[in-house]
Design an enzyme around this catalytic site. Structure first.
Site, PDB file in Angstrom:
ATOM      1  N   ARG A   1       3.049 -94.002 -18.159  1.00 32.10           N
ATOM      2  CA  ARG A   1       3.528 -93.179 -19.266  1.00 32.10           C
ATOM      3  C   ARG A   1       4.283 -94.003 -20.302  1.00 32.10           C
ATOM      4  O   ARG A   1       4.635 -93.487 -21.362  1.00 32.10           O
ATOM      5  CB  ARG A   1       4.449 -92.067 -18.741  1.00 32.10           C
ATOM      6  CG  ARG A   1       3.695 -90.983 -17.980  1.00 32.10           C
ATOM      7  CD  ARG A   1       4.622 -89.934 -17.455  1.00 32.10           C
ATOM      8  NE  ARG A   1       3.882 -88.839 -16.830  1.00 32.10           N
ATOM      9  CZ  ARG A   1       4.414 -87.910 -16.053  1.00 32.10           C
ATOM     10  NH1 ARG A   1       5.713 -87.936 -15.805  1.00 32.10           N
ATOM     11  NH2 ARG A   1       3.665 -86.967 -15.536  1.00 32.10           N
TER      12      ARG A   1
ATOM     13  N   GLU B   1      -5.532 -93.002 -14.214  1.00 36.15           N
ATOM     14  CA  GLU B   1      -6.233 -91.727 -14.139  1.00 36.15           C
ATOM     15  C   GLU B   1      -7.325 -91.744 -13.068  1.00 36.15           C
ATOM     16  O   GLU B   1      -7.530 -90.752 -12.373  1.00 36.15           O
ATOM     17  CB  GLU B   1      -6.835 -91.364 -15.502  1.00 36.15           C
ATOM     18  CG  GLU B   1      -5.804 -91.031 -16.571  1.00 36.15           C
ATOM     19  CD  GLU B   1      -4.939 -89.839 -16.194  1.00 36.15           C
ATOM     20  OE1 GLU B   1      -5.375 -88.988 -15.404  1.00 36.15           O
ATOM     21  OE2 GLU B   1      -3.800 -89.771 -16.703  1.00 36.15           O
TER      22      GLU B   1
ATOM     23  N   GLN C   1      -7.588 -86.399  -7.802  1.00 36.79           N
ATOM     24  CA  GLN C   1      -7.496 -85.806  -6.467  1.00 36.79           C
ATOM     25  C   GLN C   1      -6.553 -86.591  -5.548  1.00 36.79           C
ATOM     26  O   GLN C   1      -6.712 -86.594  -4.339  1.00 36.79           O
ATOM     27  CB  GLN C   1      -8.898 -85.707  -5.843  1.00 36.79           C
ATOM     28  CG  GLN C   1      -9.821 -84.784  -6.632  1.00 36.79           C
ATOM     29  CD  GLN C   1     -11.232 -84.776  -6.118  1.00 36.79           C
ATOM     30  OE1 GLN C   1     -11.914 -85.790  -6.113  1.00 36.79           O
ATOM     31  NE2 GLN C   1     -11.700 -83.628  -5.673  1.00 36.79           N
ATOM     32  N   THR C   2      -5.566 -87.255  -6.155  1.00 34.73           N
ATOM     33  CA  THR C   2      -4.576 -88.029  -5.397  1.00 34.73           C
ATOM     34  C   THR C   2      -3.195 -87.728  -5.954  1.00 34.73           C
ATOM     35  O   THR C   2      -2.993 -87.739  -7.161  1.00 34.73           O
ATOM     36  CB  THR C   2      -4.847 -89.544  -5.530  1.00 34.73           C
ATOM     37  OG1 THR C   2      -6.174 -89.827  -5.107  1.00 34.73           O
ATOM     38  CG2 THR C   2      -3.861 -90.332  -4.670  1.00 34.73           C
TER      39      THR C   2
ATOM     40  N   GLY D   1      -9.776 -92.857  -0.402  1.00 31.77           N
ATOM     41  CA  GLY D   1     -10.926 -91.984  -0.267  1.00 31.77           C
ATOM     42  C   GLY D   1     -11.745 -91.920  -1.547  1.00 31.77           C
ATOM     43  O   GLY D   1     -11.450 -92.606  -2.531  1.00 31.77           O
ATOM     44  N   TYR D   2     -12.813 -91.108  -1.540  1.00 36.38           N
ATOM     45  CA  TYR D   2     -13.701 -90.972  -2.704  1.00 36.38           C
ATOM     46  C   TYR D   2     -14.091 -92.360  -3.237  1.00 36.38           C
ATOM     47  O   TYR D   2     -13.816 -92.728  -4.374  1.00 36.38           O
ATOM     48  CB  TYR D   2     -13.025 -90.151  -3.803  1.00 36.38           C
ATOM     49  CG  TYR D   2     -12.662 -88.758  -3.371  1.00 36.38           C
ATOM     50  CD1 TYR D   2     -13.606 -87.732  -3.407  1.00 36.38           C
ATOM     51  CD2 TYR D   2     -11.384 -88.457  -2.911  1.00 36.38           C
ATOM     52  CE1 TYR D   2     -13.279 -86.445  -2.995  1.00 36.38           C
ATOM     53  CE2 TYR D   2     -11.054 -87.174  -2.486  1.00 36.38           C
ATOM     54  CZ  TYR D   2     -12.002 -86.182  -2.535  1.00 36.38           C
ATOM     55  OH  TYR D   2     -11.676 -84.914  -2.126  1.00 36.38           O
TER      56      TYR D   2
ATOM     57  N   TYR E   1     -12.170 -84.750 -18.201  1.00 39.55           N
ATOM     58  CA  TYR E   1     -10.714 -84.852 -18.067  1.00 39.55           C
ATOM     59  C   TYR E   1     -10.226 -86.268 -18.357  1.00 39.55           C
ATOM     60  O   TYR E   1      -9.296 -86.480 -19.144  1.00 39.55           O
ATOM     61  CB  TYR E   1     -10.259 -84.422 -16.668  1.00 39.55           C
ATOM     62  CG  TYR E   1      -8.862 -84.918 -16.385  1.00 39.55           C
ATOM     63  CD1 TYR E   1      -7.771 -84.306 -16.987  1.00 39.55           C
ATOM     64  CD2 TYR E   1      -8.645 -86.051 -15.602  1.00 39.55           C
ATOM     65  CE1 TYR E   1      -6.479 -84.799 -16.799  1.00 39.55           C
ATOM     66  CE2 TYR E   1      -7.375 -86.549 -15.410  1.00 39.55           C
ATOM     67  CZ  TYR E   1      -6.293 -85.921 -16.007  1.00 39.55           C
ATOM     68  OH  TYR E   1      -5.030 -86.417 -15.837  1.00 39.55           O
TER      69      TYR E   1
ATOM     70  N   ASP F   1      -6.862 -80.372 -15.978  1.00 43.56           N
ATOM     71  CA  ASP F   1      -6.908 -80.737 -14.567  1.00 43.56           C
ATOM     72  C   ASP F   1      -6.394 -79.554 -13.759  1.00 43.56           C
ATOM     73  O   ASP F   1      -6.148 -78.470 -14.306  1.00 43.56           O
ATOM     74  CB  ASP F   1      -6.098 -82.004 -14.293  1.00 43.56           C
ATOM     75  CG  ASP F   1      -4.590 -81.784 -14.375  1.00 43.56           C
ATOM     76  OD1 ASP F   1      -4.149 -80.740 -14.917  1.00 43.56           O
ATOM     77  OD2 ASP F   1      -3.844 -82.653 -13.896  1.00 43.56           O
TER      78      ASP F   1
ATOM     79  N   CYS G   1       9.539 -69.932 -10.543  1.00 43.16           N
ATOM     80  CA  CYS G   1       9.366 -68.992 -11.657  1.00 43.16           C
ATOM     81  C   CYS G   1      10.687 -68.600 -12.318  1.00 43.16           C
ATOM     82  O   CYS G   1      10.723 -68.343 -13.525  1.00 43.16           O
ATOM     83  CB  CYS G   1       8.635 -67.737 -11.176  1.00 43.16           C
ATOM     84  SG  CYS G   1       6.948 -68.046 -10.609  1.00 43.16           S
TER      85      CYS G   1
ATOM     86  N   CYS H   1      11.444 -70.968 -15.021  1.00 38.83           N
ATOM     87  CA  CYS H   1      10.346 -71.212 -15.952  1.00 38.83           C
ATOM     88  C   CYS H   1      10.701 -70.728 -17.356  1.00 38.83           C
ATOM     89  O   CYS H   1      11.177 -69.601 -17.534  1.00 38.83           O
ATOM     90  CB  CYS H   1       9.081 -70.507 -15.457  1.00 38.83           C
ATOM     91  SG  CYS H   1       7.680 -70.633 -16.589  1.00 38.83           S
TER      92      CYS H   1
ATOM     93  N   CYS I   1       4.851 -64.743 -19.196  1.00 38.02           N
ATOM     94  CA  CYS I   1       3.827 -65.097 -18.208  1.00 38.02           C
ATOM     95  C   CYS I   1       3.250 -63.827 -17.582  1.00 38.02           C
ATOM     96  O   CYS I   1       3.960 -63.066 -16.922  1.00 38.02           O
ATOM     97  CB  CYS I   1       4.420 -66.000 -17.131  1.00 38.02           C
ATOM     98  SG  CYS I   1       3.272 -66.387 -15.788  1.00 38.02           S
TER      99      CYS I   1
END
Length: 367
Positions: free
Chosen positions: A33, A45, A50-51, A89-90, A128, A146, A207, A210, A216
């Site tokens: 960032r 990215e 998925q991690t 993985g993947y 994405y 995402d 919540c 939030c 919401c």
């Protein structure tokens, strides 16, 4: 379908401003960032697909240390890249990562495409990831979508259309662009993903803290637990793996690389017999190596794990047993292609699946 509570009109023009304000006070300090470098953003990215961040951060730091720029990643040996990826993985992501690094290095002189449309043409980069790199590195006003973003949008707008349906893809993309701050796309996209990760969590979201709870729909209509909606997954497949560890009189073992279009492509493993159910020794003896090594089926097979290992993948469950065969011969006297003859300890140098790695961590193979 989009559900709106009567009398509530989401104030989307103020959504991004409030979101960014929250982000600036609550964001995590993460290395990708603090840069506009497209290589570092792209790498992060791909790793984080998925991690979770806590799992992916050490891998990111390891990759950046080993490969500070795209040229060095491109020049790395594929086996080295796969070994460094081990545990995430993947593994197709690692192969695509290396392929794209070579393309960027060799065909683009190390320069990444600077638009969403051009980034989409790269192998391993979907909508994405292209949106993330385009907005974070080049401030292109494209919205990211995402899992975190889907969740925030689904709850805020009360969208019960499945997120993994064609209709849902259109609706969520429209809403993501509706609230996007085109003047600040990078920080907006980071903010909404962070909001979903830290506050609007899948389970037990905060919540009461939030900024958007009064607008919401899910909160106002007590639908937090039911949103977002996702179509049911395909029926899971069960597979039964039997790994055979052939050990020579000199302490060597046999391994091979998975090259077919299946799970764990390009990773290494022991010779494998796949059966329809948990196996007895009889089908194990059908493996070609028993004939190649001229080993009688009278040899003793030793099962190395009393309980079967279970490894859960996205659409299938693997049940694995490991069998040892002590061979009173030297493997160098035989033609064993496509199998590699390696010292029992040197398998640690090869990229293996999480399943094999778990076995190796629990069993010390004899030299």
């Amino acid at each position: 379908m989009i559900i709106f509570k009567v009398g509530i009109i989401p104030l989307t023009q103020h959504f991004s401003e409030n979101l960014i304000s929250w982000y600036q006070e609550n964001k995590r300090d993460l290395p990708w960032r603090n840069t506009k470098n497209p290589y570092k953003i792209w790498l992060s990215e791909i790793i984080l697909q998925q991690t979770q961040v806590k799992q992916g951060l050490p891998y990111y730091e390891k990759f950046i240390e080993a490969f500070p720029d795209v040229h060095q990643l491109a020049n790395a040996d594929e086996d080295q890249v796969m070994k460094m990826w081990q545990g995430l993985g993947y593994y197709s992501r690692a192969r695509n990562l290396h392929f794209t690094a070579k393309y960027i290095s060799n065909e683009c002189d190390g320069k990444f495409p600077n638009t969403y449309k051009e980034l989409l043409k790269l192998k391993g980069i979907g909508e994405y990831t292209a949106a993330a790199v385009a907005s974070f590195a080049y401030d292109e006003p494209v919205a990211v979508l995402d899992g975190n973003v889907y969740r925030v949008l689904s709850r805020y707008f009360g969208i019960d259309t499945p997120i993994n349906s064609k209709e849902g893809a259109k609706i969520f993309k429209s809403k993501a662009y509706e609230i996007l701050d085109e003047a600040k796309p990078a920080i907006h996209n980071q903010a909404i993903m962070e909001y979903g990760s830290l506050l609007c969590k899948p389970k037990s979201p905060d919540c009461m803290f939030c900024s958007f709870n009064s607008k919401c729909v899910a909160f106002q209509q007590n639908q937090i637990k039911s949103l977002p909606v996702k179509l049911k997954k395909l029926k899971r497949r069960k597979r039964y793996f039997n790994y055979i560890i052939f050990q020579s009189s000199g302490g060597e073992i046999l391994i091979n690389q998975r090259l077919g279009k299946d799970i764990w492509q390009k990773l290494y493993e022991f010779p494998l017999v796949e059966t329809q159910a948990t196996a007895t020794p009889k089908p194990i003896f059908d493996h070609e190596l028993f004939d190649k090594l001229n080993i009688s089926n009278e040899v003793k097979l030793k099962k190395l794990n009393p309980k079967t290992y279970k490894h859960v993948l996205t659409h299938q469950d693997i049940y694995a047993d490991f069998w040892a065969v002590q061979c009173a011969i030297e493997f160098k006297n035989f033609n064993l292609e496509p199998y590699k003859v390696v010292n029992s300890k040197s398998i640690r140098k090869f990229a293996v699946s999480i399943l094999i790695d778990k076995f190796l961590n629990e069993h010390i193979l004899e030299d």
